[in-house]
Design an enzyme around this catalytic site. Structure first.
Site, mmCIF file in Angstrom:
data_model
loop_
_atom_site.group_PDB
_atom_site.id
_atom_site.type_symbol
_atom_site.label_atom_id
_atom_site.label_comp_id
_atom_site.label_asym_id
_atom_site.label_seq_id
_atom_site.Cartn_x
_atom_site.Cartn_y
_atom_site.Cartn_z
ATOM 1 N N CYS A 270 5.275 -6.286 1.808
ATOM 2 C CA CYS A 270 5.669 -4.875 1.858
ATOM 3 C C CYS A 270 4.931 -4.161 3.004
ATOM 4 O O CYS A 270 5.217 -4.411 4.160
ATOM 5 C CB CYS A 270 5.424 -4.209 0.509
ATOM 6 S SG CYS A 270 6.273 -2.611 0.314
ATOM 7 N N TYR A 271 3.953 -3.308 2.690
ATOM 8 C CA TYR A 271 3.172 -2.658 3.745
ATOM 9 C C TYR A 271 2.552 -3.705 4.657
ATOM 10 O O TYR A 271 2.457 -3.517 5.877
ATOM 11 C CB TYR A 271 2.087 -1.791 3.114
ATOM 12 C CG TYR A 271 1.210 -1.048 4.110
ATOM 13 C CD1 TYR A 271 1.558 0.227 4.547
ATOM 14 C CD2 TYR A 271 0.034 -1.609 4.599
ATOM 15 C CE1 TYR A 271 0.761 0.923 5.458
ATOM 16 C CE2 TYR A 271 -0.772 -0.939 5.508
ATOM 17 C CZ TYR A 271 -0.404 0.333 5.935
ATOM 18 O OH TYR A 271 -1.199 1.008 6.836
ATOM 19 N N LYS B 115 -9.204 -12.504 -17.484
ATOM 20 C CA LYS B 115 -9.384 -12.735 -18.911
ATOM 21 C C LYS B 115 -8.751 -14.041 -19.378
ATOM 22 O O LYS B 115 -9.350 -14.789 -20.159
ATOM 23 C CB LYS B 115 -8.823 -11.557 -19.702
ATOM 24 C CG LYS B 115 -8.894 -11.715 -21.212
ATOM 25 C CD LYS B 115 -10.331 -11.709 -21.717
ATOM 26 C CE LYS B 115 -10.899 -10.297 -21.692
ATOM 27 N NZ LYS B 115 -12.233 -10.242 -22.325
ATOM 28 N N HIS C 88 8.327 -7.799 -3.336
ATOM 29 C CA HIS C 88 7.064 -8.100 -4.015
ATOM 30 C C HIS C 88 7.191 -9.397 -4.825
ATOM 31 O O HIS C 88 7.639 -9.385 -5.975
ATOM 32 C CB HIS C 88 6.660 -6.944 -4.936
ATOM 33 C CG HIS C 88 6.215 -5.728 -4.196
ATOM 34 N ND1 HIS C 88 4.914 -5.532 -3.791
ATOM 35 C CD2 HIS C 88 6.920 -4.648 -3.758
ATOM 36 C CE1 HIS C 88 4.823 -4.383 -3.141
ATOM 37 N NE2 HIS C 88 6.017 -3.822 -3.109
ATOM 38 N N ASP D 3 -15.948 -12.889 -23.797
ATOM 39 C CA ASP D 3 -16.615 -13.003 -22.501
ATOM 40 C C ASP D 3 -18.077 -13.435 -22.650
ATOM 41 O O ASP D 3 -18.519 -14.401 -22.027
ATOM 42 C CB ASP D 3 -16.543 -11.683 -21.732
ATOM 43 C CG ASP D 3 -15.115 -11.236 -21.487
ATOM 44 O OD1 ASP D 3 -14.230 -12.110 -21.410
ATOM 45 O OD2 ASP D 3 -14.877 -10.024 -21.384
ATOM 46 N N GLU E 27 4.905 -11.012 -6.213
ATOM 47 C CA GLU E 27 3.921 -11.061 -7.293
ATOM 48 C C GLU E 27 4.454 -10.482 -8.600
ATOM 49 O O GLU E 27 3.897 -10.733 -9.677
ATOM 50 C CB GLU E 27 2.644 -10.314 -6.893
ATOM 51 C CG GLU E 27 2.747 -8.813 -6.757
ATOM 52 C CD GLU E 27 3.215 -8.332 -5.402
ATOM 53 O OE1 GLU E 27 2.955 -7.171 -5.057
ATOM 54 O OE2 GLU E 27 3.857 -9.128 -4.675
ATOM 55 N N GLY F 90 0.831 -1.198 0.000
ATOM 56 C CA GLY F 90 0.000 0.000 0.000
ATOM 57 C C GLY F 90 0.863 1.244 0.000
ATOM 58 O O GLY F 90 2.056 1.188 0.315
#
Length: 522
Positions: free
Chosen positions: A84-85, A378, A174, A232, A176, A57
């Site tokens: 992190c945060y 997606k 991070h 979609d 990710e 954040g």
């Protein structure tokens, strides 16, 4: 639904990478869901997750108005990973200290595992020295009691930590972000080894479960589904066709905002694959009347979304007793529209743009809404389409926004401008397919700009429109990079557009990434 009984909740503290966290968890075969940081311990207990992830954040944990989670979450005996945060918050909640770092870390950094870290479930089997991605100005200066360090970096004496008795972990980097060498392994170890998940989240399981779910929920009801030409809505129709057969009525609305040859492509995708009734309605005049004089993007989306419902309502009356409306809403639509995914409260994400099937809908629908894809990204939708038997070439067609060319024709939308844009877009698609790059990029299209410029054609002065070409590469459509197409290909696109599309004398290439730009211009 099968595969969703094991889930990881991600508490969002306003992280720019929160959607990436959700995707990395799902890539580990475990369902993930983003919830507000303010979710209570009781709400979490009700949702029964196998683990919690505290996102990063923009705030500092020691600031007066810093975001804090319910401290009772740590008494639930649910494994926690703070990123992190999230790690700094974990540290302060247990008596540690966080302060500004004299040397901020942004970008690549080198992580050094401690002896304890090499043996911990989070890092076991990875090198003692590894590259990670940092983005922080604060760091943990004092470990909380009962915590031990797992790693350090040049500017972070505590770059990873864990509780000595409880399954509580924190990392300053991070995992990710793709630039973190062993980020995928970090998530895999957390969700599989520490949280004990089996990894049952697959599109094969989701497809089988979704078919049974909607067969049970809809019963003998009648459903209409609007096909837009995008993957979609096509996947939604495939799920429901498999679930309820001829109880599904598909409506393809020609709103005058479709790509060249769009309607024909949709019909081809369903012929011979699904036993579904498909009705085409020409409502182009009505849409263009409602867009006359409108230049503000959000208002365009609202008007398009509202009129879609009007068209559906009229079509439903002619079809008989229709109770349900099916839509191709996906997870990024929910996030970008700032809508809530569950009952734990509003999504903390800012409303970036109204998606016609989320914020663009009127309050009173007149139908019960069915959104089979609202949990999916997606790429997951594409995999689901293949599982359900849709043609691969259709499943891998590039995304097309619900408002269609209405948000690619900047400024006022007119029939003349749409015709110009449609031809330019068709040239762009044709050329990138001819170059064999269509599957290598995620989305490519033309945009008609509300800009005229001076040119010279046939020794005469022109004052005509400009076309922008937009081409991006992305995994999840939450972030995206512009694609560096070959010079020769761009040159050919430009030459063809200027020569073949009357009223255009300039072509530009969009080299903006998302963020800060969005993929669509409006």
């Amino acid at each position: 639904m099968e595969g969703m009984e094991e889930k990881i909740l991600i508490l969002d503290f306003g992280a720019q990478y929160v959607q990436l966290i959700a995707r990395r968890v799902r890539e580990s075969g475990v369902y993930s869901r983003i919830v507000p940081y303010s979710v209570t311990a009781e709400e979490v207990r009700r949702l029964a997750p196998k683990g919690l992830i505290l996102s990063g954040g923009p705030s500092s944990v020691y600031e007066k108005d810093a975001k804090h989670c319910d401290p009772k979450l740590f008494d639930l005996n649910i494994p926690v990973l703070g990123i992190c945060y999230g790690m700094q918050l974990l540290a302060t909640c247990f008596g540690g200290t966080v302060a500004p770092s004299p040397d901020r870390e942004y970008g690549r950094a080198t992580l050094e595992l401690t002896e304890i870290g090499t043996k911990s479930p989070l890092f076991r089997g990875t090198p003692e020295t590894q590259q990670v991605w940092m983005s922080h100005g604060d760091h943990v200066t004092k470990l909380p009691p009962e915590f031990e360090p797992l790693a350090t970096s040049t500017s972070s004496p505590v770059c990873a930590m864990r509780h000595c008795e409880k399954p509580l972990y924190g990392v300053q980097f991070h995992p990710e972000v793709v630039h973190t060498q062993y980020g995928t392994e970090t998530f895999l170890r957390f969700v599989r080894e520490i949280c004990g998940c089996r990894g049952t989240w697959t599109m094969k399981n989701f497809a089988a479960s979704a078919v049974e779910r909607f067969r049970h929920e809809i019963g003998n009801g009648q459903v209409i589904c609007g096909l837009s030409g995008g993957v979609d809505s096509a996947v939604v129709a495939a799920i429901l066709s498999t679930s309820i057969g001829r109880q599904l009525k598909c409506i393809l609305v020609d709103n005058g905002l479709m790509r060249k040859g769009e309607a024909e492509a949709v019909v081809r995708a369903f012929e011979g694959h699904f036993d579904v009734e498909l009705k085409m309605i020409d409502a182009s005049n009505g849409f263009l009347e409602r867009l006359a004089g409108i230049v503000e993007p959000q208002e365009k989306r609202r008007r398009i979304g509202h009129y879609f419902i009007d068209v559906f309502a009229e079509a439903a009356q002619k079809l008989g007793n229709v109770q349900y409306l099916a839509q191709g809403t996906i997870y990024p639509d929910i996030i970008e529209s700032g809508a809530s995914l569950d009952q734990t409260g509003g999504n903390p994400a800012a409303t970036i743009k109204l998606h016609h099937n989320v914020g663009g809908l009127p309050e009173t629908l007149g139908f019960k809404l069915i959104e089979p894809l609202r949990e999916l990204f997606k790429d997951e939708v594409r995999k689901l389409g293949i599982e359900l038997g849709l043609p691969e070439d259709f499943v891998w067609r590039h995304p097309f926004p619900g408002p269609g060319l209405g948000v690619r024709c900047l400024g006022e939308v007119t029939r003349e401008k749409l015709a110009r844009l449609r031809e330019a877009d068709a040239i762009v698609i044709e050329e990138i397919q001819g170059a064999g790059l269509y599957r290598d990029v995620s989305q490519v299209f033309a945009v008609l700009l509300p800009v005229k410029s001076v040119g010279v054609m046939g020794d005469g002065r022109t004052y005509d429109d400009a076309i922008a070409i937009r081409c991006v590469t992305t995994d999840d459509f939450m972030t995206a990079d512009w694609s560096p197409l070959p010079d020769a290909l761009l040159r050919k696109m430009s030459t063809r557009i200027i020569n073949e599309v009357k009223g255009v004398n300039r072509v530009v290439y969009d080299i903006s990434s998302k963020p800060p730009a969005t993929i669509e211009w409006e």
